[in-house]
Design a protein around this motif. Structure first.
Motif, PDB file in Angstrom:
ATOM      1  N   ARG A  96     -14.275  20.096  -2.353  1.00  0.00           N
ATOM      2  CA  ARG A  96     -14.961  19.790  -1.104  1.00  0.00           C
ATOM      3  C   ARG A  96     -15.460  18.040  -1.026  1.00  0.00           C
ATOM      4  O   ARG A  96     -16.989  18.144  -1.217  1.00  0.00           O
ATOM      5  N   GLU A  97     -14.566  17.197  -1.499  1.00  0.00           N
ATOM      6  CA  GLU A  97     -14.975  15.927  -2.023  1.00  0.00           C
ATOM      7  C   GLU A  97     -13.922  14.874  -0.828  1.00  0.00           C
ATOM      8  O   GLU A  97     -12.788  15.256  -0.611  1.00  0.00           O
ATOM      9  N   PHE A  98     -14.261  13.718  -0.596  1.00  0.00           N
ATOM     10  CA  PHE A  98     -13.374  12.828  -0.443  1.00  0.00           C
ATOM     11  C   PHE A  98     -12.965  11.969  -1.450  1.00  0.00           C
ATOM     12  O   PHE A  98     -13.379  12.296  -2.516  1.00  0.00           O
ATOM     13  N   GLU A  99     -11.072  12.184  -1.328  1.00  0.00           N
ATOM     14  CA  GLU A  99     -10.812  11.609  -2.701  1.00  0.00           C
ATOM     15  C   GLU A  99      -9.783  10.451  -1.952  1.00  0.00           C
ATOM     16  O   GLU A  99     -10.034   9.919  -0.833  1.00  0.00           O
ATOM     17  N   PHE A 100      -9.919   8.904  -2.756  1.00  0.00           N
ATOM     18  CA  PHE A 100      -8.904   7.961  -1.960  1.00  0.00           C
ATOM     19  C   PHE A 100      -7.584   8.087  -2.363  1.00  0.00           C
ATOM     20  O   PHE A 100      -7.354   8.393  -2.714  1.00  0.00           O
ATOM     21  N   ARG A 101      -6.932   7.616  -1.387  1.00  0.00           N
ATOM     22  CA  ARG A 101      -5.774   7.638  -1.304  1.00  0.00           C
ATOM     23  C   ARG A 101      -5.097   5.803  -0.555  1.00  0.00           C
ATOM     24  O   ARG A 101      -5.585   5.132   0.321  1.00  0.00           O
ATOM     25  N   PRO A 102      -4.806   5.670  -1.954  1.00  0.00           N
ATOM     26  CA  PRO A 102      -4.756   3.893  -2.067  1.00  0.00           C
ATOM     27  C   PRO A 102      -3.617   3.272  -1.335  1.00  0.00           C
ATOM     28  O   PRO A 102      -1.943   4.129  -1.027  1.00  0.00           O
ATOM     29  N   GLY A 103      -3.544   2.652   0.045  1.00  0.00           N
ATOM     30  CA  GLY A 103      -2.598   2.132   0.684  1.00  0.00           C
ATOM     31  C   GLY A 103      -1.450   1.140   0.015  1.00  0.00           C
ATOM     32  O   GLY A 103      -1.877   0.805  -0.946  1.00  0.00           O
ATOM     33  N   ALA A 104      -0.551   0.429   0.960  1.00  0.00           N
ATOM     34  CA  ALA A 104       0.384  -0.209   0.636  1.00  0.00           C
ATOM     35  C   ALA A 104      -0.344  -1.383  -0.429  1.00  0.00           C
ATOM     36  O   ALA A 104       1.314  -1.766  -0.746  1.00  0.00           O
ATOM     37  N   VAL A 105      -1.408  -2.337  -0.682  1.00  0.00           N
ATOM     38  CA  VAL A 105      -1.565  -3.512  -1.309  1.00  0.00           C
ATOM     39  C   VAL A 105      -1.681  -3.146  -2.709  1.00  0.00           C
ATOM     40  O   VAL A 105      -1.407  -4.230  -3.582  1.00  0.00           O
ATOM     41  N   PHE A 106      -1.360  -1.991  -2.833  1.00  0.00           N
ATOM     42  CA  PHE A 106      -1.537  -1.276  -4.369  1.00  0.00           C
ATOM     43  C   PHE A 106      -0.799  -1.537  -5.451  1.00  0.00           C
ATOM     44  O   PHE A 106       0.180  -0.318  -5.737  1.00  0.00           O
TER      45      PHE A 106
END
Length: 323
Positions: A96-106
């Motif tokens: 029940r929270e937002f989590e960060f999904r890294p993009g291609a720049v990582f």
């Protein structure tokens, strides 16, 4: 990271190995290979501009294959979104929270292929990453890997389906180079070799991220005398007052010119920068950041490069450069 500092012999041996590895794939383009390595070790970013099919992407992929570092490729298209580059926050129903999904720049080496085929909004997603080594999504800052290098390719603006890079984006690139067409011998060799196998498949890493960090530190230690610093500033100031230029070099351009010159000197097995290092790099470091004054384009096909040549002729070269 190992605390042992690189020696000049180790630096020369490792850089020679990297360039030799790349030239197994990119034949007859020693200047382009050297420029790519300078950007990597000066902690800058490289823009390769040329017509399709001359090896822009191959150079970037060969550099990535020669260094044992994380690599991501982003194919820029008109429908690419900024979140595809930087990453997005996704709601996790379990926690029940937002989590960060890294993009291609990582990644440590990011290949931004045909960067000018995406919209300016998507292009701008790279601005913070290229300048500060981080991205901010939904108010939270995420640090990118170190070292971090963006190698972007672009087709000339006059070709269909492309968008001009804004000035702020161009200023983030340390150097802009052009591959040019191969000579007849290199093109014939390419025909024979690439019918048999993919040349990238034979490249094995000759350096890792720790080696790159050590070489960056070694290049940073190269001495720049006050006289050479003043010469770099004088060259930059001359672009800002030149009547044939509408937009001159930024302070960031001056800083990146000196950083690139340090690597250039180290590749020449010197521990100090000389004025010739600055003039050798002036066009690839400055030209893409400058804009010609209105009407100057009638005087020649490359007014910016011509203006830089004239500036190098009239700005006084310091007589004592090593003090």
């Amino acid at each position: 990271m190992d605390d042992t500092r690189y020696t000049s012999e180790q630096f020369a041996a490792r850089t020679s190995a990297i360039m030799s590895s790349i030239t197994e794939v990119i034949d007859g383009k020693a200047d382009a290979v050297r420029s790519a390595l300078v950007c990597l070790l000066a902690q800058g970013h490289l823009l390769i501009e040329d017509v399709p099919g001359v090896g822009k992407t191959m150079l970037a992929r060969a550099l990535a294959a020669s260094v044992d570092a994380t690599v991501r490729r982003i194919q820029f298209t008109p429908d690419l979104l900024p979140g595809d580059v930087t990453g997005v926050s996704v709601y996790n129903p379990v926690d029940r929270e937002f989590e960060f999904r890294p993009g291609a720049v990582f990644a440590q080496i990011v290949l931004a292929d045909e960067i000018n085929r995406s919209s300016p909004k998507t292009q701008s997603a790279l601005l913070e990453a290229m300048e500060e080594g981080q991205v901010t999504v939904d108010g939270r800052t995420h640090t990118l890997p170190d070292p971090f290098l963006v190698v972007a390719t672009q087709n000339p603006f006059e070709m269909e389906g492309t968008y001009a890079l804004p000035e702020a984006q161009r200023d983030r690139f340390m150097m802009r180079i052009s591959m040019g067409y191969p000579d007849a011998a290199a093109e014939a060799l390419m025909l024979r070799q690439r019918d048999v196998k993919n040349p990238l498949a034979s490249i094995a890493p000759v350096a890792d991220a720790n080696d790159i960090s050590q070489m960056i530190a070694f290049a940073r230690s190269v001495h720049v005398s006050p006289a050479v610093e003043e010469y770099a500033v004088a060259l930059a100031h001359a672009t800002r007052s030149d009547p044939s230029l509408h937009l001159g070099a930024s302070p960031r351009a001056t800083l990146q010119l000196v950083r690139a010159a340090k690597v250039w000197a180290a590749l020449e097995e010197r521990d100090f920068v000389i004025p010739d290092d600055l003039t050798a790099l002036l066009v690839p470091v400055f030209a893409h950041r400058l804009l010609p004054a209105r009407g100057v384009h009638r005087a020649g096909a490359q007014p910016v490069e011509a203006a830089l040549e004239q500036i190098m002729e009239r700005v006084r070269v310091p007589l004592t450069a090593r003090s």
